[in-house]
Write an enzyme that holds these catalytic residues in place. Structure first.
Site, PDB file in Angstrom:
ATOM      1  CB  SER A  37      42.532  23.505  83.132  1.00 47.00           C
ATOM      2  OG  SER A  37      41.701  23.800  84.189  1.00 47.00           O
ATOM      3  CG  HIS A  68      44.070  22.244  88.324  1.00 42.06           C
ATOM      4  ND1 HIS A  68      44.598  23.515  88.391  1.00 42.06           N
ATOM      5  CD2 HIS A  68      43.103  22.294  87.395  1.00 42.06           C
ATOM      6  CE1 HIS A  68      43.951  24.298  87.533  1.00 42.06           C
ATOM      7  NE2 HIS A  68      43.033  23.589  86.919  1.00 42.06           N
ATOM      8  CG  HIS A  90      39.185  26.775  89.922  1.00 41.59           C
ATOM      9  ND1 HIS A  90      39.979  25.681  90.163  1.00 41.59           N
ATOM     10  CD2 HIS A  90      39.603  27.299  88.743  1.00 41.59           C
ATOM     11  CE1 HIS A  90      40.846  25.540  89.167  1.00 41.59           C
ATOM     12  NE2 HIS A  90      40.649  26.506  88.290  1.00 41.59           N
ATOM     13  CE1 TYR A  92      36.030  23.898  89.616  1.00 38.72           C
ATOM     14  CE2 TYR A  92      36.196  25.981  88.438  1.00 38.72           C
ATOM     15  CZ  TYR A  92      36.663  24.703  88.706  1.00 38.72           C
ATOM     16  OH  TYR A  92      37.780  24.243  88.059  1.00 38.72           O
ATOM     17  CD  GLU A  93      39.054  23.607  93.261  1.00 39.26           C
ATOM     18  OE1 GLU A  93      39.661  22.626  93.697  1.00 39.26           O
ATOM     19  OE2 GLU A  93      39.619  24.643  92.854  1.00 39.26           O
ATOM     20  CB  ALA A 120      41.783  26.325  80.089  1.00 38.38           C
ATOM     21  CG  MET A 223      34.881  28.772  85.238  1.00 42.07           C
ATOM     22  SD  MET A 223      34.355  27.066  85.435  1.00 42.07           S
ATOM     23  CE  MET A 223      33.299  26.853  83.986  1.00 42.07           C
ATOM     24  CB  SER A 224      40.897  30.550  87.202  1.00 41.17           C
ATOM     25  OG  SER A 224      41.513  30.685  85.941  1.00 41.17           O
ATOM     26  CG  ASN A 247      35.757  25.983  75.280  1.00 40.05           C
ATOM     27  OD1 ASN A 247      36.635  26.061  76.144  1.00 40.05           O
ATOM     28  ND2 ASN A 247      34.593  26.560  75.413  1.00 40.05           N
ATOM     29  CG  HIS A 261      37.288  19.513  82.516  1.00 37.89           C
ATOM     30  ND1 HIS A 261      37.844  20.774  82.639  1.00 37.89           N
ATOM     31  CD2 HIS A 261      38.066  18.704  83.273  1.00 37.89           C
ATOM     32  CE1 HIS A 261      38.893  20.723  83.442  1.00 37.89           C
ATOM     33  NE2 HIS A 261      39.067  19.472  83.828  1.00 37.89           N
TER      34      HIS A 261
END
Ligand code: HPA
Length: 292
Positions: A37, A68, A90, A92-93, A120, A223-224, A247, A261
């Site tokens: 990201s 992306h 990902h 979550y997509e 990230a 998440m990746s 973060n 995000h």
């Protein structure tokens, strides 16, 4: 051959996609790059680019996440032939996990030997600051514990063995090389190393979840990456990963901080140039070590 509901791609389907790409460019990449990201700028460094939109590549999923781009870029980085995913996929997509990792097998079939992945991530290690770059030395595959592993389903030995080893997933030589390069570039203060934990997302973690992941030994959460690493190692490519700490994971009920995000993308922008420089220098050094 596939059990019902299996969403894997056959060797022949992967081969067809690799052949389709290779018919349109003479470049034969030895390094595959995957941009996280806000870190897609790496692709812009490539010279003599040949670019494909994901939607035009047979079997390829499309990137749906803001930040992306959704392009596969071939080109050279200081003379080294590379292919770069500008935008990744990902869980979550909503994609089947095999679809997320399909590009790794296509990399392999095109001749890629080394994969460099960036992402990230939220910092769990209390010594990490926003903007730190973490060299991945290991991972925790949370979705994997629940049976969500990209290698689930029939195993095709042409890619790799049924039960691949993961204790050597992250190439030690490349980690050391990155540390050396980072120190030379003056990044010593913000270059760290640690364990990355993947979660399914897309909701960020609760305070209790962050505390748990930290206790389990994770230094960063995202998440990746891990799914791609598993598939890349399964088919024998060398792997190197970098997390940009965008973060700090919230670990304290008194904290006013909230993960979002926008913060992730903003930190990406600020550190992106340095991260790109680290990766491009690393790619050149791999060449010096006669890996090509
Ligand atoms: N959690 C999960 N994924 C992330 C985070 C986070 O805090 N930051 C960037 N990606």
């Amino acid at each position: 051959m596939y059990p019902e509901g299996n969403t894997g791609y056959s060797y022949e389907e992967c081969r067809a996609t690799a052949d389709w790409l290779m018919a349109q460019t003479a470049l034969r990449p030895l390094v595959g790059l995957v941009c996280g990201s806000g870190l897609g700028g790496l692709a812009e460094l490539l010279k003599d680019q040949v670019v494909f939109n994901y939607r035009d590549i047979p079997n390829f999923p499309q990137s749906t996440v803001h930040g992306h781009a959704g392009r596969l870029v071939f080109g050279t980085l200081k003379g080294r032939p590379c292919v770069c995913m500008q935008g990744r996929f990902h869980l979550y997509e909503g994609y089947p996990i095999q679809k997320i990792t399909l590009p790794m097998r296509i990399f392999k079939l095109m001749g890629v030997e080394t994969v460099i992945l960036t992402n990230a991530a939220g910092g769990l290690n209390q010594d990490f600051k926003v903007g730190d770059i973490m060299i991945m030395k290991d991972h925790i595959n949370m979705p994997g514990f629940a049976g969500n592993n990209p290698l689930t389903g029939p195993n095709d030995e042409r890619f790799g063995v049924r039960f691949p080893c993961m204790s050597d997933a992250y190439d030690r030589e490349l980690q050391q090389l990155a540390m050396d390069v980072g120190t030379e570039l003056g990044y010593g203060d913000f270059l760290k190393e640690g364990v990355y934990c993947v979660v399914g997302g897309p909701s960020f973690e609760t305070i209790a979840e962050c505390r748990m992941l930290h206790k389990l030994g994770a230094d960063a959460v995202g998440m990746s990456t891990v799914h791609e690493v598993i598939v890349a190692r399964h088919c024998g490519m060398r792997v190197f990963g970098l997390s940009l700490i965008t973060n700090r994971a919230v670990m304290d009920y008194d904290s006013e901080e909230k993960a979002n995000h926008e913060e992730v993308l903003e930190t990406g922008k600020q550190r992106a140039l340095q991260l790109e420089r680290l990766v491009s220098t690393l790619v050149t050094r791999i060449g010096h070590n006669n890996f090509f």
